[in-house]
Design an enzyme around this catalytic site. Structure first.
Site, short mmCIF file in Angstrom:
data_model
loop_
_atom_site.label_atom_id
_atom_site.label_comp_id
_atom_site.label_asym_id
_atom_site.label_seq_id
_atom_site.Cartn_x
_atom_site.Cartn_y
_atom_site.Cartn_z
N TRP A 1 0.84 -1.20 0.00
CA TRP A 1 0.00 0.00 0.00
C TRP A 1 0.87 1.24 0.00
O TRP A 1 2.06 1.20 0.28
CB TRP A 1 -1.04 0.00 1.12
CG TRP A 1 -0.55 -0.15 2.56
CD1 TRP A 1 0.69 -0.56 2.97
CD2 TRP A 1 -1.31 0.09 3.74
NE1 TRP A 1 0.73 -0.61 4.35
CE2 TRP A 1 -0.48 -0.21 4.84
CE3 TRP A 1 -2.60 0.52 3.98
CZ2 TRP A 1 -0.91 -0.07 6.17
CZ3 TRP A 1 -3.02 0.65 5.29
CH2 TRP A 1 -2.18 0.36 6.37
N ASN A 2 0.21 2.36 -0.36
CA ASN A 2 0.92 3.64 -0.49
C ASN A 2 0.15 4.75 0.20
O ASN A 2 -1.08 4.67 0.32
CB ASN A 2 1.05 4.04 -1.97
CG ASN A 2 1.77 3.01 -2.80
OD1 ASN A 2 2.96 2.79 -2.63
ND2 ASN A 2 1.05 2.38 -3.72
N HIS B 1 -6.48 19.79 -7.66
CA HIS B 1 -6.67 20.10 -9.08
C HIS B 1 -5.57 19.46 -9.93
O HIS B 1 -5.04 20.08 -10.83
CB HIS B 1 -6.76 21.61 -9.28
CG HIS B 1 -7.92 22.22 -8.54
ND1 HIS B 1 -9.09 22.61 -9.17
CD2 HIS B 1 -8.12 22.43 -7.21
CE1 HIS B 1 -9.94 23.06 -8.25
NE2 HIS B 1 -9.37 22.96 -7.06
N HIS C 1 -9.92 16.12 -12.90
CA HIS C 1 -10.48 16.56 -11.62
C HIS C 1 -11.73 17.39 -11.80
O HIS C 1 -12.06 17.83 -12.90
CB HIS C 1 -9.43 17.31 -10.79
CG HIS C 1 -9.07 18.66 -11.34
ND1 HIS C 1 -8.06 18.85 -12.24
CD2 HIS C 1 -9.61 19.88 -11.12
CE1 HIS C 1 -7.97 20.14 -12.55
NE2 HIS C 1 -8.91 20.79 -11.90
N ASP D 1 -13.91 20.71 -10.52
CA ASP D 1 -13.86 22.03 -9.88
C ASP D 1 -15.20 22.29 -9.18
O ASP D 1 -16.25 22.29 -9.83
CB ASP D 1 -13.70 23.15 -10.92
CG ASP D 1 -12.30 23.23 -11.52
OD1 ASP D 1 -11.37 22.61 -10.99
OD2 ASP D 1 -12.17 23.94 -12.53
N HIS E 1 -14.21 26.88 -5.57
CA HIS E 1 -12.84 27.02 -6.08
C HIS E 1 -12.53 28.48 -6.43
O HIS E 1 -11.38 28.91 -6.33
CB HIS E 1 -12.69 26.14 -7.32
CG HIS E 1 -11.37 26.22 -8.01
ND1 HIS E 1 -10.17 26.27 -7.35
CD2 HIS E 1 -11.06 26.25 -9.34
CE1 HIS E 1 -9.19 26.33 -8.23
NE2 HIS E 1 -9.69 26.35 -9.44
N HIS F 1 -13.84 29.95 -15.10
CA HIS F 1 -13.87 29.79 -13.64
C HIS F 1 -14.77 30.84 -13.00
O HIS F 1 -15.60 30.54 -12.15
CB HIS F 1 -12.45 29.89 -13.06
CG HIS F 1 -11.61 28.68 -13.29
ND1 HIS F 1 -10.88 28.49 -14.43
CD2 HIS F 1 -11.39 27.59 -12.52
CE1 HIS F 1 -10.25 27.33 -14.34
NE2 HIS F 1 -10.54 26.76 -13.20
#
Ligand code: MN
Length: 261
Positions: free
Chosen positions: A64-65, A72, A76, A78, A82, A210
């Site tokens: 595992w990590n 972002h 992804h 928004d 944001h 945006h």
């Protein structure tokens, strides 16, 4: 479930192959391109894995990590908060789940973007698409296909920047305002690193996609791929951002259901 049930028909279509699942998500790795802002601003992190154990002394039977990522980074979502225009609106964990499954309109500007990386979609382009394909879907996504996903193997080609900044396609400021305020879509999805065009730092207002979308309680999806596999209308997008409480966005697995005849 009865044979006439919509979900039974969906399951049958998925199993039989008449409904295809198209993965619109870019794989996440340390080489996934990330946006670069001018140096006076804070920067987003690239995706990084930190190994905890891999069938070794640190954990003999398990691998595992931990990971580090910007909200972002890569494909992804928004959320409205944001942007300053949406600062009092939903964070990514508050986006209603029912809005994460929605129909998509796919507008193809691959040829225009190939000729001009700074190509901007205008209101008339979208209206011309609507004349041919019908109105933009109420409660759905406007997905902008530009062929930019073919550059996603390289940060340099993907950002396509020179001394004047990045050169990537997007919407004009006027079109961004119109999509946000005068169309029934819930958001804009793109193949590029952000929903705004590369040159949008010098638009009025700056970063209009945006500014107008988030301010209108709408959403963004970025770094999509495989939009070429979607029809102009009729597909359904499933966008699953991580529900980061108070977050401004999140990496998302984005899938599309496409009916094949
Ligand atoms: Mn973003």
């Amino acid at each position: 479930m009865s044979e006439s049930s919509v979900l039974a028909a969906l399951v049958s279509g998925l199993r039989g192959g008449s409904i295809e699942v198209v993965d619109l998500t870019s794989p996440l790795s340390s080489s996934t391109p990330v946006i670069q802002l001018p140096p006076q601003f804070g920067q987003t992190a690239v995706f990084e894995l930190e190994e905890i154990s891999r069938y070794d002394d640190r954990g003999p039977a398990w691998y595992w990590n931990n990971f580090r990522s910007g909200e972002h980074t890569g494909t992804h979502f928004d959320a409205p908060n944001h942007w300053v225009t949406g600062k009092d609106l939903a964070d990514v964990a508050s986006v209603p789940a029912r809005r994460l499954m929605a129909p998509a309109a796919v507008l193809d500007f691959t040829a225009e973007a190939a000729k001009n990386p700074d190509f901007l979609v205008e209101i008339d382009h979208v209206k011309a698409w609507e004349t041919e394909n019908g109105p933009l879907p109420d409660g759905g996504w406007l997905l902008l296909r530009t062929g930019w996903d073919t550059r996603s193997h390289s940060q340099e080609e993907f950002l396509n920047a020179d001394e004047n900044g990045p050169h990537t396609p997007g919407l004009s400021a006027e079109c961004a305002r119109w999509v946000a305020e005068d169309t029934p879509v819930i958001g804009l999805g793109v193949e590029t690193v952000g929903t705004d065009a590369g040159a949008a730092h010098s638009f009025d207002p700056v970063f209009p996609c945006h500014s107008y979308l988030m301010g209108s309680d709408k959403y963004g999806l970025t770094q999509l791929r495989n939009l070429a596999a979607l029809p102009p209308t009729g597909s359904v997008v499933i966008a699953g951002p991580l529900p980061i409480v108070t977050g401004s966005g999140a990496p998302a697995r984005v899938l599309a259901l496409v009916e094949r005849s």
